[in-house]
Design a protein around this motif. Structure first.
Motif, PDB file in Angstrom:
ATOM      1  N   SER A  46      -9.829  16.939   4.772  1.00 27.43           N
ATOM      2  CA  SER A  46      -9.196  18.269   4.709  1.00 27.43           C
ATOM      3  C   SER A  46      -9.968  19.191   3.766  1.00 27.43           C
ATOM      4  N   GLU A  47     -11.303  19.084   3.833  1.00 20.86           N
ATOM      5  CA  GLU A  47     -12.219  19.932   3.069  1.00 20.86           C
ATOM      6  C   GLU A  47     -12.207  19.643   1.566  1.00 20.86           C
ATOM      7  N   PHE A  48     -11.501  18.607   1.159  1.00 18.04           N
ATOM      8  CA  PHE A  48     -11.471  18.244  -0.261  1.00 18.04           C
ATOM      9  C   PHE A  48     -12.048  16.846  -0.438  1.00 18.04           C
ATOM     10  N   SER A  49     -12.725  16.651  -1.555  1.00 19.25           N
ATOM     11  CA  SER A  49     -13.247  15.336  -1.887  1.00 19.25           C
ATOM     12  C   SER A  49     -12.092  14.350  -2.053  1.00 19.25           C
ATOM     13  N   MET A  50     -12.386  13.068  -1.783  1.00 27.87           N
ATOM     14  CA  MET A  50     -11.372  12.027  -1.957  1.00 27.87           C
ATOM     15  C   MET A  50     -10.852  11.971  -3.396  1.00 27.87           C
ATOM     16  N   ASP A  51     -11.633  12.493  -4.341  1.00 23.84           N
ATOM     17  CA  ASP A  51     -11.175  12.510  -5.734  1.00 23.84           C
ATOM     18  C   ASP A  51      -9.881  13.307  -5.889  1.00 23.84           C
ATOM     19  N   TYR A  52      -9.662  14.263  -4.977  1.00 17.49           N
ATOM     20  CA  TYR A  52      -8.500  15.136  -5.093  1.00 17.49           C
ATOM     21  C   TYR A  52      -7.307  14.638  -4.276  1.00 17.49           C
ATOM     22  N   GLY A  69      -2.398   7.054  -1.487  1.00 21.82           N
ATOM     23  CA  GLY A  69      -2.097   6.724  -0.102  1.00 21.82           C
ATOM     24  C   GLY A  69      -3.279   6.976   0.813  1.00 21.82           C
ATOM     25  N   THR A  70      -3.859   8.171   0.724  1.00 19.34           N
ATOM     26  CA  THR A  70      -5.016   8.525   1.551  1.00 19.34           C
ATOM     27  C   THR A  70      -6.209   7.645   1.207  1.00 19.34           C
ATOM     28  N   ARG A  71      -6.419   7.388  -0.073  1.00 16.14           N
ATOM     29  CA  ARG A  71      -7.571   6.585  -0.491  1.00 16.14           C
ATOM     30  C   ARG A  71      -7.426   5.123  -0.058  1.00 16.14           C
ATOM     31  N   SER A  72      -6.201   4.602  -0.128  1.00 14.16           N
ATOM     32  CA  SER A  72      -5.954   3.223   0.309  1.00 14.16           C
ATOM     33  C   SER A  72      -6.141   3.075   1.809  1.00 14.16           C
TER      34      SER A  72
END
Length: 611
Positions: free
Chosen positions: A258-264, A268-271
């Motif tokens: 969604s145009e944002f780095s995974m850091d943000y 849940g999304t990272r897992s």
């Protein structure tokens, strides 16, 4: 054709004293915390990989027994589009070799035993080929008492094992070369032509970036003075905002969503991303094996794929996991994931001291309609039952709302913390799907029923069917886990008849107002129902009906009025009346007390409930 890990047997590992579990292509493991779901996945890891992680705490022990040996047997079978077949196809036969293929019941198998024992204060692992898969228990002999001498290790490149733990994070995967993402990136390959083309584009991009920035241009010019200081004029300084070589592409990779780095993004999304990276890794491996005309059957153990995900996302997970190549084992606390699986794929793990029991649904004994009822009435609406210790089935909403507070009054603990689920089934005709579900998965169940003869007869029929008996309901005695009100009473009447008249009056005044007697008398003499008499009409030969009126002007009639008024407010009165019972010093009504004592006996078989 392909293969399947059909069964595992475990003795002496952690909480598993002696169990057997059979598997499907995708198997979903459900159960309460600390029941043994992770232990089962770890047993697979020990048996199917070259590593082991054993300590003294991994050996089974209880008060009267301590195991000094861990034994794990695994059974692989050939399968085709119709299920288990008789022999391995040519590809898998070539992988296993003749010396590893055994015969059981005229079918080929490939089975191994893994044994772990302490040796000189370390733990030694050995594996043996099993030529014939013996019965779990035959006469006086258990499976683990058979001995095998042909020592062969289980390791096949074509059957890799992957373990995805509950604590996973795509950001950590990016940093680690040994992660599935790191392994994907480290395996990047390009033709020489593509490599030169990409590196030329990168060089042009670096030059354009520096030329477009006064800051970077000045920085590069200033750094070129390094040549003079180092007296090495043949070398030059280059700034490379972007990696210079293709081989270094993986070092600076970033994943945006969604145009944002995974850091943000949240956990849940990272897992979830980490799980999908494993799926990509397996897909790439499968392509390599297929290109080389080799079979590929990864075995994947996934812990709590629902971690940090909201319910709607959890609903999508099962189908995504199920589409991963290979055989999958999913341990979960999510009723959404469990509900997404087919009924035959569910395995429950229950800790029933001092042992652990495995449950599964036997669908061959059910009609198609009975299966649909289990799916519709139990799983789709009551998925939390997968994780229950005790299930209480009752007539309807009244009992479902009242019992939690009454259980807490008796046991001094909330029913949720006890692992109890209470289900109102809305009438006495819907018990079978629930009791079959609970019985199959090893979940303890109780019924609290009205005392009407028709309802009790239906319960008898359901339990007779559950137990596979050939007996008429009138000749069958209800088991001890069915508590029912005597003399045709229902829940409301049982309270009225057992010293809770005062609390009921207070509840009714809260619902109908302080002029309760006036409300009652306003209904006196009105039509209650119409019922058939023993006389028949001379013209139509049908039984003649007569009107039954409400008689509320006697002491007994007043109690009937209380019962009727409560019944008219079934959705409203339970929490009010339950609170009044909770606050009183009176003993609980006898049938309610009996039910809760049975609950306590199931949860604490060696203790008695407090009086």
């Amino acid at each position: 054709m392909g293969i399947r890990l059909q069964s595992i047997r475990i003795k002496g590992f952690r909480g598993f004293k002696n169990i057997e579990v059979d598997f499907e292509n995708t198997t979903v493991l459900v159960g309460t915390n600390n029941a043994g779901k992770t232990t089962l996945l770890k047993a697979l890891q020990i048996a199917l990989t070259n590593t082991h992680f054993i300590s003294n705490d991994d050996f089974y022990y209880c008060e009267e027994h301590i195991d000094d040996t861990i034994i794990i047997d695994t059974l692989f079978v050939p399968i085709n589009e119709n299920g288990v077949s008789d022999k391995f196809d040519e590809q898998w036969a070539d992988v296993f070799k003749a010396e590893r293929i055994g015969i059981t019941e005229d079918r080929q198998i490939m089975a191994f035993r893994t044994i772990i024992k302490e040796h000189n204060k370390t733990f030694r692992k050995k594996q043996y080929y099993i030529d014939q898969w013996e019965s779990f228990f035959d006469s006086a002999t258990y499976w683990y008492e058979y001995e095998y001498e042909n020592e062969l290790s289980f390791y096949f490149d074509e059957i890799p094992f992957f373990y995805l733990e509950a604590n996973r994070d795509i950001l950590e995967d990016i940093k680690s070369k040994s992660s599935y993402l790191g392994r994907i990136l480290s395996s990047l390959e390009f033709t020489n032509e593509d490599k030169q083309k990409i590196e030329q584009l990168i060089s042009e991009l670096n030059d354009a970036t520096i030329a477009s920035s006064d800051i970077l241009s000045d920085l590069q010019m200033t750094l070129e003075e390094l040549d003079t200081a180092m007296d090495n004029p043949n070398n030059s300084v280059q700034l490379t905002p972007f990696t210079k070589k293709v081989r270094d592409l993986n070092k600076g990779i970033r994943i945006n969503y969604s145009e944002f780095s995974m850091d943000y993004h949240g956990m849940g999304t990272r897992s979830w991303s980490s799980l999908l990276v494993l799926k990509s890794f397996l897909n790439l491996n499968e392509k390599v094996y297929l290109a080389n005309e080799k079979p590929y059957f990864p075995i994947i153990a996934i812990e709590e794929p629902e971690s940090h995900l909201h319910p709607n996302a959890q609903k999508k997970l099962y189908s995504q996991i199920n589409n991963i190549v290979g055989q999958k084992f999913i341990s979960t606390h999510s009723n959404y994931i469990a509900s997404g699986a087919d009924l035959f794929e569910i395995r429950s793990i229950l800790k029933i001291e001092p042992q652990i029991k495995i449950g599964k649904l036997n669908l061959t004994a059910l009609t198609d309609e009975e299966r649909r009822k289990i799916e519709r009435q139990v799983i789709n609406t009551r998925g939390e039952l997968f994780f229950s210790k005790v299930v209480i089935l009752c007539e309807g909403e009244t009992e479902e709302q009242s019992l939690p507070m009454l259980i807490e009054k008796k046991l001094n603990l909330s029913f949720v913390s006890l692992g109890i689920n209470i289900v109102g089934i809305n009438g006495g005709g819907n018990y079978f799907p629930f009791i079959y579900f609970c019985e199959s998965l090893g979940i303890k169940w109780l019924i609290l029923s009205d005392g009407e003869e028709a309802i009790l007869k239906k319960i008898k029929k359901d339990i007779i069917k559950l137990q596979g008996l050939e007996v008429r309901p009138e000749n069958f005695t209800l088991p001890n886990n069915v508590v029912y009100f005597d003399n045709g009473e229902d829940f409301e009447r049982h309270l009225i008849n057992n010293n809770y008249k005062e609390e009921i009056e207070e509840t009714l005044k809260k619902l109908y107002g302080e002029n309760l007697d006036e409300v009652i008398m306003s209904k006196h003499g009105t039509l209650l129902k119409r019922q058939p008499t023993s006389e028949k009409c001379g013209e139509c030969n049908q039984f003649i009906f007569e009107d039954v009126l409400r008689i509320y002007n006697t002491e007994e009639g007043k109690l009937e009025a209380y019962n009727d008024l409560l019944s008219a407010k079934k959705t409203m009165y339970p929490p009010i009346l339950s609170q009044k019972i909770f606050d009183s010093n009176k003993p609980l009504p006898p049938k309610i007390n009996d039910l809760i004592e049975k609950i306590n006996d199931l949860l604490n078989p060696n203790t008695d409930a407090e009086n």
